[in-house]
Design a protein around this motif. Structure first.
Motif, PDB file in Angstrom:
ATOM      1  N   GLY A   1       0.656  -1.312  -0.026  1.00  0.00           N
ATOM      2  CA  GLY A   1       0.005  -0.019   0.149  1.00  0.00           C
ATOM      3  C   GLY A   1       0.895   1.178   0.145  1.00  0.00           C
ATOM      4  N   LEU A   2       0.657   2.131   0.975  1.00  0.00           N
ATOM      5  CA  LEU A   2       1.341   3.348   1.053  1.00  0.00           C
ATOM      6  C   LEU A   2       2.349   3.094   2.149  1.00  0.00           C
ATOM      7  N   SER A   3       2.659   1.992   2.599  1.00  0.00           N
ATOM      8  CA  SER A   3       3.847   1.876   3.765  1.00  0.00           C
ATOM      9  C   SER A   3       5.288   2.139   3.079  1.00  0.00           C
ATOM     10  N   GLN A   4       5.874   2.330   3.872  1.00  0.00           N
ATOM     11  CA  GLN A   4       7.538   2.179   3.620  1.00  0.00           C
ATOM     12  C   GLN A   4       7.757   0.968   2.706  1.00  0.00           C
ATOM     13  N   ARG A   5       8.746   1.314   1.808  1.00  0.00           N
ATOM     14  CA  ARG A   5       9.278   0.093   0.831  1.00  0.00           C
ATOM     15  C   ARG A   5      10.702  -0.146   1.218  1.00  0.00           C
ATOM     16  N   HIS A   6      10.972  -1.655   1.070  1.00  0.00           N
ATOM     17  CA  HIS A   6      12.491  -1.875   1.759  1.00  0.00           C
ATOM     18  C   HIS A   6      12.827  -2.960   0.435  1.00  0.00           C
ATOM     19  N   ASP A   7      14.337  -3.217   0.632  1.00  0.00           N
ATOM     20  CA  ASP A   7      14.704  -4.060  -0.393  1.00  0.00           C
ATOM     21  C   ASP A   7      14.269  -5.572  -0.066  1.00  0.00           C
ATOM     22  N   LYS A   8      14.458  -6.225  -1.092  1.00  0.00           N
ATOM     23  CA  LYS A   8      13.674  -7.573  -1.176  1.00  0.00           C
ATOM     24  C   LYS A   8      14.323  -8.516  -0.126  1.00  0.00           C
ATOM     25  N   ASN A   9      15.500  -8.456   0.363  1.00  0.00           N
ATOM     26  CA  ASN A   9      16.084  -9.414   1.086  1.00  0.00           C
ATOM     27  C   ASN A   9      15.789  -9.347   2.389  1.00  0.00           C
ATOM     28  N   ILE A  10      15.133  -8.221   2.861  1.00  0.00           N
ATOM     29  CA  ILE A  10      14.817  -8.057   4.244  1.00  0.00           C
ATOM     30  C   ILE A  10      13.600  -8.844   5.024  1.00  0.00           C
ATOM     31  N   TYR A  11      12.689  -9.134   3.693  1.00  0.00           N
ATOM     32  CA  TYR A  11      11.139  -9.610   4.111  1.00  0.00           C
ATOM     33  C   TYR A  11      11.605 -11.137   4.460  1.00  0.00           C
ATOM     34  N   SER A  12      10.713 -11.598   5.441  1.00  0.00           N
ATOM     35  CA  SER A  12      10.432 -12.732   5.975  1.00  0.00           C
ATOM     36  C   SER A  12       9.126 -12.882   6.823  1.00  0.00           C
ATOM     37  N   ILE A  13       8.636 -14.307   6.694  1.00  0.00           N
ATOM     38  CA  ILE A  13       7.258 -14.176   7.321  1.00  0.00           C
ATOM     39  C   ILE A  13       7.217 -13.841   9.042  1.00  0.00           C
ATOM     40  N   PRO A  14       8.383 -14.373   9.641  1.00  0.00           N
ATOM     41  CA  PRO A  14       8.545 -13.844  10.949  1.00  0.00           C
ATOM     42  C   PRO A  14       8.614 -12.574  11.248  1.00  0.00           C
ATOM     43  N   LEU A  15       9.183 -11.752  10.282  1.00  0.00           N
ATOM     44  CA  LEU A  15       9.260 -10.260  10.187  1.00  0.00           C
ATOM     45  C   LEU A  15       7.934  -9.715  10.191  1.00  0.00           C
ATOM     46  N   MET A  16       6.963 -10.091   9.284  1.00  0.00           N
ATOM     47  CA  MET A  16       5.816  -9.549   9.120  1.00  0.00           C
ATOM     48  C   MET A  16       4.902  -9.932  10.352  1.00  0.00           C
ATOM     49  N   ILE A  17       5.094 -11.070  10.929  1.00  0.00           N
ATOM     50  CA  ILE A  17       4.524 -11.288  12.113  1.00  0.00           C
ATOM     51  C   ILE A  17       4.841 -10.394  13.422  1.00  0.00           C
ATOM     52  N   ASP A  18       6.407 -10.039  13.244  1.00  0.00           N
ATOM     53  CA  ASP A  18       6.891  -9.326  14.443  1.00  0.00           C
ATOM     54  C   ASP A  18       6.199  -7.617  14.130  1.00  0.00           C
ATOM     55  N   ASP A  19       6.173  -7.460  12.944  1.00  0.00           N
ATOM     56  CA  ASP A  19       5.475  -6.090  12.502  1.00  0.00           C
ATOM     57  C   ASP A  19       4.001  -6.156  13.137  1.00  0.00           C
ATOM     58  N   LEU A  20       3.120  -7.217  13.040  1.00  0.00           N
ATOM     59  CA  LEU A  20       1.771  -7.274  13.476  1.00  0.00           C
ATOM     60  C   LEU A  20       1.859  -6.953  14.884  1.00  0.00           C
ATOM     61  N   ASN A  21       2.780  -7.844  15.760  1.00  0.00           N
ATOM     62  CA  ASN A  21       2.980  -7.524  17.038  1.00  0.00           C
ATOM     63  C   ASN A  21       3.253  -6.189  17.263  1.00  0.00           C
ATOM     64  N   ALA A  22       4.033  -5.536  16.924  1.00  0.00           N
ATOM     65  CA  ALA A  22       4.332  -4.175  17.042  1.00  0.00           C
ATOM     66  C   ALA A  22       3.384  -3.198  16.999  1.00  0.00           C
ATOM     67  N   VAL A  23       2.417  -3.439  15.840  1.00  0.00           N
ATOM     68  CA  VAL A  23       1.217  -2.531  15.707  1.00  0.00           C
ATOM     69  C   VAL A  23       0.151  -2.643  16.660  1.00  0.00           C
ATOM     70  N   ILE A  24      -0.098  -3.956  17.274  1.00  0.00           N
ATOM     71  CA  ILE A  24      -0.818  -3.970  18.529  1.00  0.00           C
ATOM     72  C   ILE A  24      -0.276  -3.421  19.668  1.00  0.00           C
ATOM     73  N   GLU A  25       0.944  -3.471  19.788  1.00  0.00           N
ATOM     74  CA  GLU A  25       1.671  -2.851  21.113  1.00  0.00           C
ATOM     75  C   GLU A  25       1.560  -1.309  20.985  1.00  0.00           C
ATOM     76  N   HIS A  26       1.637  -1.090  19.832  1.00  0.00           N
ATOM     77  CA  HIS A  26       1.632   0.742  19.448  1.00  0.00           C
ATOM     78  C   HIS A  26       0.312   1.016  19.941  1.00  0.00           C
ATOM     79  N   TYR A  27      -0.806   0.588  19.498  1.00  0.00           N
ATOM     80  CA  TYR A  27      -2.153   0.996  19.854  1.00  0.00           C
ATOM     81  C   TYR A  27      -2.760   0.478  21.137  1.00  0.00           C
ATOM     82  N   ARG A  28      -2.140  -0.530  21.860  1.00  0.00           N
ATOM     83  CA  ARG A  28      -2.861  -1.049  22.944  1.00  0.00           C
ATOM     84  C   ARG A  28      -2.800  -0.165  24.102  1.00  0.00           C
ATOM     85  N   THR A  29      -3.827   0.301  24.757  1.00  0.00           N
ATOM     86  CA  THR A  29      -3.746   1.189  25.729  1.00  0.00           C
ATOM     87  C   THR A  29      -3.654   0.554  27.371  1.00  0.00           C
TER      88      THR A  29
END
Length: 329
Positions: A102-130
């Motif tokens: 979408g409109l999120s930051q782009r990165h080089d192909k070699n940084i992507y992994s499924i664990p990284l996408m899961i870590d991002d999701l966890n970080a989003v939850i923690e960012h918004y959790r009150t």
């Protein structure tokens, strides 16, 4: 997308670039595709886990969270914005474009992994959790439903409920089965001709994101071509595709495989599965193959629609989702 329209669009683009007093370059932000959060500071965004994500929320931040996960990989949440209706029902609704999407930051192909996408999701939850007691519900569509399942497989204790709309396979075997039955571009079809035609004008190296994202956006027209197996009624809105993350995660799935089901027997909360009546690649049988990994689940058919059920039939999806959340909230 009709071939004539595709040809006219391409020709117009060539003449436009040639006629401008100020020279434009197709691999610069904003000339082919919308700018990301890195170029447009006015876009709503959050900085988490070493990236900047396009994100926005609706509702009271202290209410139970419903976090929507879009499909792809590489798509965005624009065609799911109707989900924000849940904010009127007392939920805190969170949207974000995943890393490289979408409109999120782009990165080089070699940084992507499924664990990284899961870590991002966890970080989003923690960012918004009150608060530690705030309930978190995941609402995923297609790849987003797969990502939600991957998260539950790692952190079953952190999710209070999940709505999974037509996941594309919760392990490599199921993913391959679904891939063989869906999104097939038939030889000599109009959609195939469109893709090949545009390739004459635009090429793109591995990390030339603007060009590659543009090409994927054009190529995506085949998903709603007449007679498509997924029952997609037509085009739905999107901001921008993420070609590199799509390619990276697809390569990982093919070469290394994945399995989001290894720990799901520990997740005893009821999980809601949704599928569209007109998606002949998915249907009840495929939903049952995926749902069986969860000890408690329910499967609901959404009538007269296909894979893009959230966009085209939100009026039918909403009451099912609302009832599910009400029971668990």
């Amino acid at each position: 997308m009709h071939k004539k329209k595709s040809i006219l669009t391409a020709i117009s683009m060539v003449f436009l670039l040639a006629s401008c007093e100020k020279e434009l370059f197709i691999n610069e932000p904003g000339n082919l595709v919308p700018e990301t959060v890195m170029e447009d500071a006015n876009l709503p965004s959050i900085r988490v886990n070493g990236t900047v994500l396009h994100a926005e929320t609706y509702g009271n931040p202290n209410h139970s969270m419903v976090l929507f996960l879009h499909g792809g990989p590489g798509a965005d949440y624009r065609n799911a914005l109707q989900v924000r209706q849940l904010a009127d029902d007392g939920y805190f609704v969170v949207f974000y474009d995943q890393r490289g999407s979408g409109l999120s930051q782009r990165h080089d192909k070699n940084i992507y992994s499924i664990p990284l996408m899961i870590d991002d999701l966890n970080a989003v939850i923690e960012h918004y959790r009150t608060s530690p007691n705030q309930k978190v519900f995941l609402f995923g569509h297609s790849w987003g439903a797969m990502l939600a399942t991957g998260y539950i497989n790692v952190y079953p204790e952190r999710v209070d409920g999940a709505i999974l709309a037509e996941p594309g396979g919760l392990n490599k075997k199921l993913w391959e089965e679904y891939s063989q039955n869906s999104r097939r571009v038939k030889l000599f079809s109009e959609a195939t001709n469109d893709i090949l035609y545009y390739d004459q004008f635009l090429t793109g190296k591995e990390n030339q994101h603007e060009i590659l994202d543009y090409k994927v956006g054009i190529a995506s027209s085949y998903t709603y071509a007449n007679g498509n197996d997924e029952g997609v009624e037509g085009p739905s809105p999107f901001w921008r595709n993420g070609a590199v993350v799509l390619n990276a995660l697809t390569d990982i799935a093919i070469e290394n495989g994945f399995d989001f089901t290894t720990n799901l027997d520990h997740y005893t909360t009821n999980v809601l599965f949704l599928y569209g009546e007109n998606n002949t690649s998915h249907g009840l049988k495929f939903s049952q193959k995926e749902a069986i990994f969860f000890p408690n689940h329910q499967i609901v058919q959404i009538d007269d629609t296909g894979h893009e059920l959230i966009y085209f039939k939100w009026g039918s999806v909403y009451p099912v989702v609302f009832d599910y959340l009400t029971l668990l909230n």
